[in-house]
Design a protein around this motif. Structure first.
Motif, PDB file in Angstrom:
ATOM      1  N   GLU B  79     167.964  20.174  19.183  1.00 36.38           N
ATOM      2  CA  GLU B  79     168.786  21.102  19.995  1.00 36.38           C
ATOM      3  C   GLU B  79     168.187  22.462  20.511  1.00 36.38           C
ATOM      4  OE1 GLU B  79     173.566  22.218  19.765  1.00 36.38           O
ATOM      5  OE2 GLU B  79     172.814  20.758  18.296  1.00 36.38           O
ATOM      6  N   GLY B  80     168.507  22.835  21.451  1.00 31.41           N
ATOM      7  CA  GLY B  80     168.075  23.992  22.051  1.00 31.41           C
ATOM      8  C   GLY B  80     166.491  24.155  22.365  1.00 31.41           C
ATOM      9  N   VAL B  81     166.157  22.734  22.310  1.00 30.74           N
ATOM     10  CA  VAL B  81     164.629  22.914  22.975  1.00 30.74           C
ATOM     11  C   VAL B  81     164.539  22.165  24.332  1.00 30.74           C
ATOM     12  CG1 VAL B  81     162.457  21.977  22.675  1.00 30.74           C
ATOM     13  CG2 VAL B  81     163.760  22.543  20.754  1.00 30.74           C
ATOM     14  N   ARG B  82     163.801  22.727  25.353  1.00 31.26           N
ATOM     15  CA  ARG B  82     163.877  22.198  26.457  1.00 31.26           C
ATOM     16  C   ARG B  82     162.239  22.046  26.824  1.00 31.26           C
ATOM     17  NH1 ARG B  82     165.822  25.636  31.667  1.00 31.26           N
ATOM     18  NH2 ARG B  82     164.173  27.118  30.503  1.00 31.26           N
ATOM     19  N   HIS B  83     161.853  20.825  27.731  1.00 32.62           N
ATOM     20  CA  HIS B  83     160.486  20.605  28.044  1.00 32.62           C
ATOM     21  C   HIS B  83     160.337  20.675  29.537  1.00 32.62           C
ATOM     22  CE1 HIS B  83     157.300  17.366  28.747  1.00 32.62           C
ATOM     23  NE2 HIS B  83     156.399  18.565  28.514  1.00 32.62           N
ATOM     24  N   ILE B  84     159.544  21.624  29.912  1.00 31.69           N
ATOM     25  CA  ILE B  84     158.982  21.715  31.450  1.00 31.69           C
ATOM     26  C   ILE B  84     157.713  21.325  31.582  1.00 31.69           C
ATOM     27  CG2 ILE B  84     158.986  23.347  33.225  1.00 31.69           C
ATOM     28  CD1 ILE B  84     161.315  25.023  32.125  1.00 31.69           C
ATOM     29  N   GLU B  85     157.210  20.574  32.667  1.00 31.53           N
ATOM     30  CA  GLU B  85     155.930  20.160  32.715  1.00 31.53           C
ATOM     31  C   GLU B  85     155.542  20.542  34.229  1.00 31.53           C
ATOM     32  OE1 GLU B  85     154.990  15.897  32.614  1.00 31.53           O
ATOM     33  OE2 GLU B  85     152.813  16.185  32.451  1.00 31.53           O
ATOM     34  N   VAL B  86     154.804  21.315  34.275  1.00 37.72           N
ATOM     35  CA  VAL B  86     154.268  21.733  35.772  1.00 37.72           C
ATOM     36  C   VAL B  86     152.798  21.456  36.092  1.00 37.72           C
ATOM     37  CG1 VAL B  86     155.770  23.779  35.841  1.00 37.72           C
ATOM     38  CG2 VAL B  86     153.412  24.162  34.995  1.00 37.72           C
ATOM     39  N   ASP B  87     152.706  20.930  37.257  1.00 39.94           N
ATOM     40  CA  ASP B  87     151.295  20.651  37.896  1.00 39.94           C
ATOM     41  C   ASP B  87     150.527  21.956  38.066  1.00 39.94           C
ATOM     42  OD1 ASP B  87     148.868  19.790  39.052  1.00 39.94           O
ATOM     43  OD2 ASP B  87     150.211  18.425  40.526  1.00 39.94           O
ATOM     44  N   ALA B  88     149.287  22.012  37.036  1.00 39.87           N
ATOM     45  CA  ALA B  88     148.692  23.458  37.167  1.00 39.87           C
ATOM     46  C   ALA B  88     147.932  23.716  38.430  1.00 39.87           C
ATOM     47  CB  ALA B  88     147.551  23.043  36.169  1.00 39.87           C
ATOM     48  N   GLU B  89     147.682  22.639  39.312  1.00 37.76           N
ATOM     49  CA  GLU B  89     147.134  22.970  40.753  1.00 37.76           C
ATOM     50  C   GLU B  89     148.166  23.376  41.668  1.00 37.76           C
ATOM     51  OE1 GLU B  89     144.989  19.466  42.705  1.00 37.76           O
ATOM     52  OE2 GLU B  89     145.289  18.584  40.872  1.00 37.76           O
ATOM     53  N   GLU B  90     149.415  23.361  41.466  1.00 40.36           N
ATOM     54  CA  GLU B  90     150.341  24.052  42.313  1.00 40.36           C
ATOM     55  C   GLU B  90     150.710  25.305  41.969  1.00 40.36           C
ATOM     56  OE1 GLU B  90     153.644  21.181  42.645  1.00 40.36           O
ATOM     57  OE2 GLU B  90     152.226  19.600  43.471  1.00 40.36           O
ATOM     58  N   HIS B  91     150.285  25.671  40.792  1.00 39.40           N
ATOM     59  CA  HIS B  91     150.719  27.097  40.571  1.00 39.40           C
ATOM     60  C   HIS B  91     149.341  27.830  39.843  1.00 39.40           C
ATOM     61  CE1 HIS B  91     154.774  25.838  40.348  1.00 39.40           C
ATOM     62  NE2 HIS B  91     154.561  24.793  39.884  1.00 39.40           N
ATOM     63  N   LEU B  92     148.434  28.181  40.770  1.00 39.60           N
ATOM     64  CA  LEU B  92     146.973  28.548  40.044  1.00 39.60           C
ATOM     65  C   LEU B  92     147.350  30.095  40.113  1.00 39.60           C
ATOM     66  CD1 LEU B  92     144.695  26.618  42.504  1.00 39.60           C
ATOM     67  CD2 LEU B  92     144.865  26.260  40.306  1.00 39.60           C
ATOM     68  N   ASP B  93     148.034  30.704  40.512  1.00 40.14           N
ATOM     69  CA  ASP B  93     148.248  32.158  40.390  1.00 40.14           C
ATOM     70  C   ASP B  93     148.789  32.282  38.886  1.00 40.14           C
ATOM     71  OD1 ASP B  93     147.425  33.042  42.583  1.00 40.14           O
ATOM     72  OD2 ASP B  93     149.337  32.990  43.459  1.00 40.14           O
ATOM     73  N   GLU B  94     149.778  31.714  38.597  1.00 38.60           N
ATOM     74  CA  GLU B  94     150.441  31.478  37.311  1.00 38.60           C
ATOM     75  C   GLU B  94     149.415  30.965  36.083  1.00 38.60           C
ATOM     76  OE1 GLU B  94     151.861  30.294  39.908  1.00 38.60           O
ATOM     77  OE2 GLU B  94     153.624  31.492  40.163  1.00 38.60           O
ATOM     78  N   VAL B  95     148.631  30.002  36.501  1.00 33.77           N
ATOM     79  CA  VAL B  95     147.393  29.278  35.680  1.00 33.77           C
ATOM     80  C   VAL B  95     146.445  30.586  35.193  1.00 33.77           C
ATOM     81  CG1 VAL B  95     145.451  28.075  35.708  1.00 33.77           C
ATOM     82  CG2 VAL B  95     147.804  27.167  36.260  1.00 33.77           C
ATOM     83  N   ARG B  96     146.244  31.432  36.217  1.00 32.47           N
ATOM     84  CA  ARG B  96     145.293  32.402  36.002  1.00 32.47           C
ATOM     85  C   ARG B  96     145.753  33.578  35.232  1.00 32.47           C
ATOM     86  NH1 ARG B  96     143.648  33.320  41.436  1.00 32.47           N
ATOM     87  NH2 ARG B  96     142.383  31.687  41.104  1.00 32.47           N
ATOM     88  N   ALA B  97     147.076  33.949  35.530  1.00 34.50           N
ATOM     89  CA  ALA B  97     147.674  34.887  34.753  1.00 34.50           C
ATOM     90  C   ALA B  97     147.889  34.694  33.471  1.00 34.50           C
ATOM     91  CB  ALA B  97     149.175  35.449  35.504  1.00 34.50           C
ATOM     92  N   LEU B  98     148.151  33.252  32.790  1.00 34.87           N
ATOM     93  CA  LEU B  98     148.475  32.941  31.844  1.00 34.87           C
ATOM     94  C   LEU B  98     147.097  32.359  30.970  1.00 34.87           C
ATOM     95  CD1 LEU B  98     151.734  31.040  32.311  1.00 34.87           C
ATOM     96  CD2 LEU B  98     151.483  32.996  30.974  1.00 34.87           C
ATOM     97  N   LYS B  99     145.976  32.445  31.838  1.00 36.54           N
ATOM     98  CA  LYS B  99     144.670  32.181  31.365  1.00 36.54           C
ATOM     99  C   LYS B  99     144.740  30.801  30.863  1.00 36.54           C
ATOM    100  CE  LYS B  99     142.493  36.642  30.195  1.00 36.54           C
ATOM    101  NZ  LYS B  99     143.682  37.384  30.934  1.00 36.54           N
ATOM    102  N   ILE B 100     145.259  29.886  31.466  1.00 33.66           N
ATOM    103  CA  ILE B 100     145.115  28.408  31.177  1.00 33.66           C
ATOM    104  C   ILE B 100     143.781  27.868  31.806  1.00 33.66           C
ATOM    105  CG2 ILE B 100     146.385  26.138  31.655  1.00 33.66           C
ATOM    106  CD1 ILE B 100     148.112  28.003  30.392  1.00 33.66           C
ATOM    107  N   MET B 101     142.969  27.358  30.900  1.00 32.51           N
ATOM    108  CA  MET B 101     141.667  26.761  31.447  1.00 32.51           C
ATOM    109  C   MET B 101     141.536  25.368  31.382  1.00 32.51           C
ATOM    110  SD  MET B 101     140.445  29.832  31.319  1.00 32.51           S
ATOM    111  CE  MET B 101     138.556  29.624  31.532  1.00 32.51           C
ATOM    112  N   ARG B 102     142.468  24.738  30.485  1.00 39.42           N
ATOM    113  CA  ARG B 102     142.324  23.236  30.742  1.00 39.42           C
ATOM    114  C   ARG B 102     143.668  22.540  30.621  1.00 39.42           C
ATOM    115  NH1 ARG B 102     140.449  23.073  24.820  1.00 39.42           N
ATOM    116  NH2 ARG B 102     139.863  20.745  25.289  1.00 39.42           N
TER     117      ARG B 102
END
Lengths: 139, 143
Positions: B79-102
């Motif tokens: 309870e209280g846990v939510r799963h959100i999946e995003v396509d990294a390619e569509e959010h490249l600015d956020e990917v860079r800000a969060l230092k997502i490499m893989r």
């Protein structure tokens, strides 16, 4: 959806072929491996090593695991392999063996990591390439 | 002869790289980063859940499926846990800000919008994920 052991088997054969390419410096063998990669990138159905796996190997391994692998990453990796081996074949056949050596070494790195660890190097590079590409297109 | 030397060198280097990767992948590491609340909000992490499992995926990614299955199951059970999946390619600015490499990269985010832990490359073990969720609940609750 694929039996995940198929691509691992294919990567094992690929690794052996690429080691032979490096040792012999054969441009024709490099070209043959490039063709194999191209077939796999077009469709896993046509990938020669996967065909060997389905035809002769899978039946001796018992029932396939319930876990299936999507085919898109595998095809993408085959495309990356093709790019490397096309450069390698051109290098060896055009009398620039250093080019062939470097490109084949790159392809062997990816194939061996896949065979031994199940790691898809092409897939890992994909996001990084997208990041770099976006940076260039915005500046 | 050069080719043989190169082949042996490539195999040794790849084996070393693969062993390091195997040891690190899927480990939920602490994520000592400044507040990423605004970036996370753009990805739909709005504090509506106690703990958000934010997963970055891409089209060419075999372990993304396994990570998705694990997170979806845990979100359904706890309870209280939510799963959100995003396509990294569509959010490249956020990917860079969060230092997502893989991909997959999984962020465990508390209610206050802070990334408590992250894992990349492979899904974490179920037990480790549950422990990280417990940690995020405690951290979020003390604020």
């Amino acid at each position: 959806m694929l039996d995940p052991r198929g691509p691992r088997f294919a990567a094992m054969i690929t690794s052996v072929v690429l080691v032979v390419v490096l040792i012999t410096g054969s441009g024709w063998l490099a070209l043959a491996q490039a063709v194999v990669f191209a077939a796999g990138a077009a469709s896993i159905r046509y990938a020669p090593y996967s065909w060997i796996y389905r035809k002769f190997v899978a039946r001796h391994l018992g029932p396939p695991p319930a876990e299936r692998e999507p085919s898109e990453p595998v095809r993408f990796a085959q495309g990356v392999g093709f790019a490397f081996m096309a450069v390698a074949a051109a290098g060896y056949l055009a009398g620039a063996p250093l080019v062939g050596l470097i490109a084949t070494a790159g392809a062997l790195t990816a194939a061996f990591l896949n065979a031994a660890f199940g790691l898809c190097l092409g897939c890992e590079m994909y996001l990084l390439l997208q990041r770099v590409r976006a940076r260039f297109s915005t500046n | 002869m050069t080719g043989l030397v190169v082949a042996v060198a490539v195999l040794l280097a790849s084996a070393a790289f693969g062993l390091v990767r195997r040891a690190r992948d899927g480990k939920l590491r602490e994520s000592p980063r400044p507040d990423d609340g605004q970036v996370l909000a753009r990805l739909g992490v709005d504090g509506g859940a106690e703990v958000t499992l934010l997963q970055f995926s891409s089209a060419f990614c075999a372990p993304c499926r396994a990570t998705r299955a694990l997170c979806a199951a845990v979100a359904a059970e706890v309870e209280g846990v939510r799963h959100i999946e995003v396509d990294a390619e569509e959010h490249l600015d956020e990917v860079r800000a969060l230092k997502i490499m893989r991909t997959p990269t999984l962020l465990v985010v508390d209610a206050a919008g802070r990334v408590v832990r992250r894992a990349a490359g492979q899904p974490p073990s179920r037990a480790h994920l549950l422990a990280a969720i417990g940690e995020a609940t405690r951290v979020g609750g003390t604020r």
